[in-house]
Scaffold this motif. Structure first.
Motif, short mmCIF file in Angstrom:
data_model
loop_
_atom_site.label_atom_id
_atom_site.label_comp_id
_atom_site.label_asym_id
_atom_site.label_seq_id
_atom_site.Cartn_x
_atom_site.Cartn_y
_atom_site.Cartn_z
N LYS A 185 0.84 -1.19 0.00
CA LYS A 185 0.00 0.00 0.00
C LYS A 185 0.88 1.25 0.00
O LYS A 185 2.02 1.17 0.44
N PRO A 186 0.42 2.41 -0.48
CA PRO A 186 -0.79 2.53 -1.29
C PRO A 186 -0.53 1.90 -2.66
O PRO A 186 0.61 1.90 -3.13
N ASN A 246 -1.62 7.85 -7.44
CA ASN A 246 -2.85 8.56 -7.84
C ASN A 246 -3.79 7.60 -8.56
O ASN A 246 -3.39 6.49 -8.95
N ALA A 247 -5.04 8.01 -8.70
CA ALA A 247 -6.07 7.12 -9.22
C ALA A 247 -5.84 6.74 -10.68
O ALA A 247 -6.20 5.64 -11.10
N VAL A 262 -3.74 3.75 -10.53
CA VAL A 262 -4.49 2.60 -10.01
C VAL A 262 -5.42 2.03 -11.09
O VAL A 262 -5.52 0.82 -11.26
N GLU A 295 -4.15 -5.13 -3.15
CA GLU A 295 -3.40 -4.15 -2.38
C GLU A 295 -3.10 -4.74 -1.00
O GLU A 295 -3.99 -5.26 -0.33
N LEU A 348 0.02 9.28 2.35
CA LEU A 348 0.22 8.02 1.63
C LEU A 348 0.94 6.99 2.48
O LEU A 348 0.80 5.79 2.27
N VAL A 363 -3.40 6.43 5.05
CA VAL A 363 -4.22 5.40 4.39
C VAL A 363 -4.82 4.44 5.43
O VAL A 363 -5.93 3.93 5.23
N SER A 386 -10.02 -0.14 -3.49
CA SER A 386 -8.69 0.49 -3.60
C SER A 386 -8.76 1.71 -4.50
O SER A 386 -8.18 2.76 -4.19
N CYS A 426 -8.24 5.66 -3.45
CA CYS A 426 -7.18 6.45 -4.07
C CYS A 426 -7.76 7.75 -4.64
O CYS A 426 -7.14 8.81 -4.56
N ASP A 445 -6.66 11.56 -3.80
CA ASP A 445 -6.43 12.56 -4.86
C ASP A 445 -7.21 13.84 -4.58
O ASP A 445 -6.71 14.94 -4.79
#
Length: 335
Positions: free
Chosen positions: A100-101, A105-106, A109, A125, A184, A188, A313, A317, A321
């Protein structure tokens, strides 16, 4: 007697400090072994394997991923490398558990999840705190309505690395170019804990942070409203130690979980009843539980975990963001 199942063979990508923790976790799993480790720094994998007295060392990730005996790959590289490393491993057809993370950023992901689904390979994750026996019981108690309807959640995780200067980027935690900062690294944990028990996705998040000299978050506070109506309050920091209690407040009582990121104790406070304490002791450092869960999923032919699903996840994320956008916090590689 019956045939014993051969040991599950893990390959570890990245041979830093966290790889050693994961190797120690694998040592606590009866039917698993560190089969191989790879580092792109010449000689680093050999040194790692010698130190843990296990595994064959590879000087490239590609060589480890080409080894047909590796059953699954655990990615322990730094935040900003997770995306490319996971995609490389997934495209090689290996099941992947990524620290993790999942990424910084998304957009990253999304790309990782898309690759996993296109390749038809297991991907998860490594949110280790979710897999402890105490956490399993916490989920059960909430589902059974022991504290009534969950209304609010509060959790903190702050720590201070001794002998480190927030303006010194030699530690990944303080380095903007490696996706450092408290959010991060440890923020999380309270966020994912809240999400696990709140039900539904985060609908709204607002927060504030105090910057380090290098411009990432030294500590932050955030409030999340979930679609279920549950409110969560989360604190994180890399510049001071906090308690690491998590609280779950319901309409008929509440729970307290000390050291919620690696829990072994659970306190139940039901309205009008004496406090009840449940204990779930474990051996080792606690990383064995996420590893055993991943092994079970992979052996059963699953492509993702029901305890840490990929869509969750991604949602979380996106939430991170949103916070960073509000803070105007961009990592150098995002410019």
């Amino acid at each position: 007697g019956g045939q014993t199942m051969r040991k599950f063979r893990w390959g570890i990508l990245g041979c830093g400090r966290h790889a050693r923790r994961i190797a120690a976790g694998i040592a606590e799993v009866d039917d698993a072994e560190v089969y191989a480790a790879a580092s792109r720094t010449p000689g680093k994998a050999a040194q790692f394997c010698e130190e843990i007295r296990a595994g064959r060392a590879y000087d490239t990730y590609e060589a480890l991923l080409a080894d047909p005996n590796v059953d699954a790959v655990f990615i322990t590289t730094t935040n900003q490398l997770h995306c490319e490393d996971a995609i490389l491993a997934l495209k090689s057809g290996k099941p992947v558990v990524c620290e993790k993370p999942l990424a910084v950023n998304a957009a990253q992901v999304e790309q990782m999840i898309r690759t996993a689904r296109e390749c038809g390979v297991f991907f998860m994750e490594a949110m280790w705190s979710r897999f402890f026996p105490a956490m399993q019981r916490t989920r059960e108690l909430v589902q059974q309505g022991v504290i009534g309807r969950v209304q609010m959640i509060s959790a903190n995780y702050g720590y201070r690395m001794t002998g480190h200067d927030l303006s010194d980027p030699s530690s990944r935690i303080f380095d903007p170019s490696r996706g450092g900062g408290s959010l991060l690294d440890v923020g999380v944990y309270p966020l994912y804990f809240s999400s696990m028990l709140a039900g539904g996705e985060p609908e709204q998040i607002s927060g504030m942070m105090h910057p380090t000299p290098l411009g990432i978050d030294a500590h932050c506070a955030a409030t999340v409203r979930f679609r279920s109506g549950v409110l969560a309050s989360i604190l994180s920091g890399i510049d001071g130690n906090s308690d690491t209690n998590a609280w779950v407040y319901g309409s008929e009582g509440y729970l307290r979980i000390p050291a919620f990121y690696k829990p072994d104790t659970l306190h139940i406070f039901r309205d009008g009843e004496p406090e009840e304490t449940l204990r779930f002791p474990y051996a080792g450092n606690g990383y064995q539980f996420e590893l055993m869960h991943a092994q079970d999923c992979i052996r059963a032919g699953k492509l993702e975990s029901d305890i840490m699903p990929l869509d969750e996840s991604l949602r979380l994320c996106r939430t991170l963001d949103t916070l960073r956008r509000d803070w105007d916090l961009k990592y150098p590689f995002e410019q």
